[in-house]
Design a protein around this motif. Structure first.
Motif, PDB file in Angstrom:
ATOM      1  N   VAL A 243     -13.818  -3.145   3.807  1.00 31.02           N
ATOM      2  CA  VAL A 243     -13.658  -1.694   3.938  1.00 31.02           C
ATOM      3  C   VAL A 243     -14.711  -0.991   3.103  1.00 31.02           C
ATOM      4  CG1 VAL A 243     -11.161  -1.892   4.286  1.00 31.02           C
ATOM      5  CG2 VAL A 243     -12.054  -1.463   1.981  1.00 31.02           C
ATOM      6  N   SER A 244     -14.968   0.265   3.416  1.00 28.19           N
ATOM      7  CA  SER A 244     -15.715   1.151   2.536  1.00 28.19           C
ATOM      8  C   SER A 244     -14.926   2.442   2.444  1.00 28.19           C
ATOM      9  CB  SER A 244     -17.123   1.426   3.068  1.00 28.19           C
ATOM     10  OG  SER A 244     -17.073   2.127   4.300  1.00 28.19           O
ATOM     11  N   GLY A 245     -15.068   3.132   1.315  1.00 27.89           N
ATOM     12  CA  GLY A 245     -14.267   4.327   1.148  1.00 27.89           C
ATOM     13  C   GLY A 245     -14.724   5.161  -0.024  1.00 27.89           C
ATOM     14  N   GLN A 246     -13.887   6.085  -0.424  1.00 29.55           N
ATOM     15  CA  GLN A 246     -14.214   6.984  -1.515  1.00 29.55           C
ATOM     16  C   GLN A 246     -12.931   7.429  -2.208  1.00 29.55           C
ATOM     17  OE1 GLN A 246     -16.133   9.884   1.071  1.00 29.55           O
ATOM     18  NE2 GLN A 246     -14.503  11.350   0.647  1.00 29.55           N
ATOM     19  N   THR A 247     -13.081   7.855  -3.441  1.00 27.36           N
ATOM     20  CA  THR A 247     -11.946   8.382  -4.182  1.00 27.36           C
ATOM     21  C   THR A 247     -11.594   9.766  -3.638  1.00 27.36           C
ATOM     22  OG1 THR A 247     -12.573   7.152  -6.158  1.00 27.36           O
ATOM     23  CG2 THR A 247     -11.120   9.050  -6.468  1.00 27.36           C
ATOM     24  N   ALA A 248     -10.310   9.988  -3.396  1.00 29.45           N
ATOM     25  CA  ALA A 248      -9.877  11.261  -2.798  1.00 29.45           C
ATOM     26  C   ALA A 248      -8.535  11.674  -3.388  1.00 29.45           C
ATOM     27  CB  ALA A 248      -9.755  11.120  -1.281  1.00 29.45           C
ATOM     28  N   PRO A 249      -8.283  12.971  -3.460  1.00 35.50           N
ATOM     29  CA  PRO A 249      -6.993  13.439  -3.978  1.00 35.50           C
ATOM     30  C   PRO A 249      -5.852  13.148  -3.013  1.00 35.50           C
ATOM     31  CG  PRO A 249      -8.287  15.297  -3.192  1.00 35.50           C
ATOM     32  CD  PRO A 249      -9.185  14.094  -3.125  1.00 35.50           C
ATOM     33  N   VAL A 250      -4.679  12.893  -3.568  1.00 33.24           N
ATOM     34  CA  VAL A 250      -3.465  12.727  -2.774  1.00 33.24           C
ATOM     35  C   VAL A 250      -2.699  14.049  -2.817  1.00 33.24           C
ATOM     36  CG1 VAL A 250      -1.261  11.524  -2.572  1.00 33.24           C
ATOM     37  CG2 VAL A 250      -3.317  10.261  -3.258  1.00 33.24           C
ATOM     38  N   PRO A 251      -2.538  14.715  -1.678  1.00 38.37           N
ATOM     39  CA  PRO A 251      -1.791  15.987  -1.683  1.00 38.37           C
ATOM     40  C   PRO A 251      -0.416  15.818  -2.325  1.00 38.37           C
ATOM     41  CG  PRO A 251      -2.839  15.641   0.443  1.00 38.37           C
ATOM     42  CD  PRO A 251      -2.999  14.360  -0.329  1.00 38.37           C
ATOM     43  N   ARG A 252      -0.056  16.787  -3.125  1.00 39.21           N
ATOM     44  CA  ARG A 252       1.205  16.694  -3.857  1.00 39.21           C
ATOM     45  C   ARG A 252       2.392  16.501  -2.918  1.00 39.21           C
ATOM     46  NH1 ARG A 252       3.933  14.766  -7.889  1.00 39.21           N
ATOM     47  NH2 ARG A 252       5.750  16.025  -8.461  1.00 39.21           N
ATOM     48  N   ASN A 262       0.783   9.001  -7.560  1.00 38.88           N
ATOM     49  CA  ASN A 262      -0.673   9.126  -7.483  1.00 38.88           C
ATOM     50  C   ASN A 262      -1.123  10.563  -7.286  1.00 38.88           C
ATOM     51  OD1 ASN A 262       0.130   6.371  -6.521  1.00 38.88           O
ATOM     52  ND2 ASN A 262      -2.107   6.068  -6.561  1.00 38.88           N
ATOM     53  N   LYS A 263      -2.097  10.978  -8.086  1.00 41.65           N
ATOM     54  CA  LYS A 263      -2.815  12.220  -7.826  1.00 41.65           C
ATOM     55  C   LYS A 263      -4.097  11.942  -7.056  1.00 41.65           C
ATOM     56  CE  LYS A 263      -1.080  14.666 -11.888  1.00 41.65           C
ATOM     57  NZ  LYS A 263      -1.457  15.390 -13.151  1.00 41.65           N
ATOM     58  N   MET A 264      -4.575  10.685  -7.163  1.00 41.61           N
ATOM     59  CA  MET A 264      -5.779  10.249  -6.466  1.00 41.61           C
ATOM     60  C   MET A 264      -5.508   8.907  -5.806  1.00 41.61           C
ATOM     61  SD  MET A 264      -7.873  12.740  -7.348  1.00 41.61           S
ATOM     62  CE  MET A 264      -9.539  12.158  -6.966  1.00 41.61           C
ATOM     63  N   GLY A 265      -6.315   8.576  -4.793  1.00 40.81           N
ATOM     64  CA  GLY A 265      -6.206   7.290  -4.131  1.00 40.81           C
ATOM     65  C   GLY A 265      -7.547   6.885  -3.553  1.00 40.81           C
ATOM     66  N   ALA A 266      -7.578   5.734  -2.874  1.00 44.74           N
ATOM     67  CA  ALA A 266      -8.810   5.244  -2.247  1.00 44.74           C
ATOM     68  C   ALA A 266      -8.735   5.511  -0.748  1.00 44.74           C
ATOM     69  CB  ALA A 266      -9.006   3.756  -2.523  1.00 44.74           C
ATOM     70  N   LEU A 267      -9.514   6.487  -0.300  1.00 45.21           N
ATOM     71  CA  LEU A 267      -9.547   6.851   1.119  1.00 45.21           C
ATOM     72  C   LEU A 267     -10.475   5.914   1.866  1.00 45.21           C
ATOM     73  CD1 LEU A 267      -9.006   8.826   3.500  1.00 45.21           C
ATOM     74  CD2 LEU A 267     -10.949  10.179   2.658  1.00 45.21           C
ATOM     75  N   LEU A 268      -9.947   5.205   2.864  1.00 44.87           N
ATOM     76  CA  LEU A 268     -10.748   4.257   3.639  1.00 44.87           C
ATOM     77  C   LEU A 268     -11.542   5.008   4.699  1.00 44.87           C
ATOM     78  CD1 LEU A 268      -8.200   1.315   4.086  1.00 44.87           C
ATOM     79  CD2 LEU A 268      -9.775   1.797   2.192  1.00 44.87           C
ATOM     80  N   ALA A 269     -12.856   4.827   4.663  1.00 50.29           N
ATOM     81  CA  ALA A 269     -13.731   5.539   5.603  1.00 50.29           C
ATOM     82  C   ALA A 269     -14.128   4.662   6.790  1.00 50.29           C
ATOM     83  CB  ALA A 269     -14.986   6.034   4.876  1.00 50.29           C
ATOM     84  N   GLN A 270     -14.418   3.386   6.507  1.00 48.47           N
ATOM     85  CA  GLN A 270     -14.836   2.464   7.560  1.00 48.47           C
ATOM     86  C   GLN A 270     -14.111   1.135   7.395  1.00 48.47           C
ATOM     87  OE1 GLN A 270     -19.132   2.326   7.093  1.00 48.47           O
ATOM     88  NE2 GLN A 270     -19.401   3.884   8.681  1.00 48.47           N
ATOM     89  N   ILE A 271     -13.802   0.503   8.513  1.00 44.96           N
ATOM     90  CA  ILE A 271     -13.149  -0.810   8.540  1.00 44.96           C
ATOM     91  C   ILE A 271     -14.055  -1.768   9.289  1.00 44.96           C
ATOM     92  CG2 ILE A 271     -11.081  -2.105   9.137  1.00 44.96           C
ATOM     93  CD1 ILE A 271     -10.493   0.163   7.221  1.00 44.96           C
ATOM     94  N   GLU A 272     -14.434  -2.862   8.658  1.00 41.68           N
ATOM     95  CA  GLU A 272     -15.328  -3.824   9.305  1.00 41.68           C
ATOM     96  C   GLU A 272     -14.579  -4.574  10.403  1.00 41.68           C
ATOM     97  OE1 GLU A 272     -17.306  -7.976   8.003  1.00 41.68           O
ATOM     98  OE2 GLU A 272     -17.857  -6.259   6.775  1.00 41.68           O
ATOM     99  N   PRO A 273     -15.144  -4.630  11.610  1.00 45.66           N
ATOM    100  CA  PRO A 273     -14.486  -5.363  12.701  1.00 45.66           C
ATOM    101  C   PRO A 273     -14.264  -6.829  12.332  1.00 45.66           C
ATOM    102  CG  PRO A 273     -16.278  -3.999  13.540  1.00 45.66           C
ATOM    103  CD  PRO A 273     -16.386  -3.979  12.032  1.00 45.66           C
ATOM    104  N   ASP A 274     -13.089  -7.342  12.651  1.00 44.52           N
ATOM    105  CA  ASP A 274     -12.731  -8.748  12.422  1.00 44.52           C
ATOM    106  C   ASP A 274     -12.637  -9.109  10.940  1.00 44.52           C
ATOM    107  OD1 ASP A 274     -12.686  -9.264  15.188  1.00 44.52           O
ATOM    108  OD2 ASP A 274     -14.859  -9.592  15.201  1.00 44.52           O
ATOM    109  N   GLY A 275     -12.709  -8.122  10.033  1.00 45.75           N
ATOM    110  CA  GLY A 275     -12.519  -8.397   8.618  1.00 45.75           C
ATOM    111  C   GLY A 275     -11.039  -8.462   8.280  1.00 45.75           C
ATOM    112  N   PRO A 276     -10.708  -8.884   7.059  1.00 47.61           N
ATOM    113  CA  PRO A 276      -9.298  -8.981   6.661  1.00 47.61           C
ATOM    114  C   PRO A 276      -8.545  -7.665   6.815  1.00 47.61           C
ATOM    115  CG  PRO A 276     -10.687 -10.128   5.086  1.00 47.61           C
ATOM    116  CD  PRO A 276     -11.615  -9.410   6.017  1.00 47.61           C
TER     117      PRO A 276
END
Length: 345
Positions: A243-252, A262-276
């Motif tokens: 995966v690739s992603g970025q740090t992003a706020p979690v809406p209250r 959590n006030k923040m989390g890891a937002l997934l931007a892309q998912i590699e095909p056939d990856g775990p």
């Protein structure tokens, strides 16, 4: 009649109101200058010039050139992997002009970091790594290095932004990068970005061509992780989910509904095909808030949790999808280390 020849109007003497203001300005200027001077005197002796390539009478004309920071008295030196490149001949030049051969202990192109050891030296001046999570935007920082071959150059600025992402030489995204306006030029790469406390809070790594005042440094917490892995294994062992992603706020409101803190989390931007991650059913837009029982407050945390101990295990991952909490089992595999390649620069 008014007497304008005396104290009522005298251009030859500043007013009493102006004097304290000038004194206050001078005090502020002195405080700023003293902070930069203090950092330079403490950390400057630990900064070295990193020379790569064939030996030549004038090292500026042949081979590569960068900076490095000594982080232990027995000669451990952090620099950039793109400074080291594939070179087998590396020399370190300290602030006094003394040249020492060095060898590569390990490189991690994914974070553009490399660890060297100076040969046959002890009791070197060194600097300590600080905690980059304590940084704030607007905080004073000092960059020390050898831009364009000019040794021991000092520039100062502020932390412009935190949590940036840039592309590494391996093509992988480096997360949790520090953005600064401290002036950097080719040759600064691998040198330290230092807080006013004298702690190294980043390793200068990249400049955007054509931009003014936009420079980047790998966070010291990332450097500490890479350092410990190289010392133990010679490379950074990582679990990999694709995966690739970025740090992003979690809406209250989402956190309340999901029952997470959590006030923040890891937002997934892309998912590699056939990856775990793809096989587990993860989707772009999912926000990871917990992995294997560990709270994830951003991409930095997700990367750290995916360590060697979790390779080959089935892990429970909690994600927010459309504001609702879902539990997903993911099976990480080992990510193979990237071979050293490319020319030093």
């Amino acid at each position: 009649m008014l007497d304008l020849t005396r104290d009522s109007f005298d251009e030859s003497h500043p007013s009493q109101a102006a004097q304290p203001a000038a004194a206050d300005d001078q005090a502020l200027l002195d405080a700023y200058s003293n902070a930069v001077i203090g950092v330079t005197e403490r950390v400057g002796p630990a900064v070295v010039r990193v020379e790569t390539g064939a030996k030549a009478p004038n090292a500026r004309e042949r081979g590569g050139l960068g900076s490095g920071i000594v982080i232990s008295p027995d000669g451990l030196v952090l620099t950039n992997s793109h400074v080291v490149g594939s070179s087998k001949e590396i020399r370190l030049r300290d602030i006094e002009g003394i040249v020492t051969d060095a060898r590569v202990l390990g490189v991690d192109a994914d974070t553009d970091l490399a660890l060297l050891r100076a040969d046959g030296v002890r009791d070197l001046p060194y600097a300590s790594l600080g905690d980059s999570k304590t940084l704030r935007r607007g905080q004073l920082v000092v960059a020390i290095g050898n831009p364009l071959g000019f040794e021991s150059t000092v520039t100062a600025g502020v932390v412009s932004a935190l949590g940036r992402s840039i592309r590494s030489v391996s093509g992988r995204t480096i997360e949790d990068v520090i953005q600064t306006d401290a002036a950097l030029n080719p040759g600064n790469s691998g040198g330290p970005l230092v807080a006013s406390s004298g702690k190294v809070i980043g390793i200068n790594t990249a400049i955007i061509n054509g931009a003014q005042g936009i420079c980047f440094a790998v966070a010291s917490n990332t450097a500490q992780f890479v350092l410990s892995e190289i010392i133990r294994h010679g490379y950074v062992r990582r679990a990999y989910i694709g995966v690739s992603g970025q740090t992003a706020p979690v809406p209250r409101r989402h956190a309340v509904v999901a029952g997470v803190d959590n006030k923040m989390g890891a937002l997934l931007a892309q998912i590699e095909p056939d990856g775990p991650a793809a096989k587990a059913g993860l989707s772009p837009g999912d926000v990871v808030v917990r992995l294997d029982g560990v709270v994830v407050n951003g991409v930095d945390d997700l990367i750290r949790v995916l360590d060697r101990d979790r390779i080959g295990r089935t892990l429970e991952m909690d994600v927010l999808r459309m504001g609702r909490l879902r539990g997903i089992d993911v099976h990480p595999i080992e990510r193979k280390p990237v071979a050293r390649q490319g020319s030093a620069r």
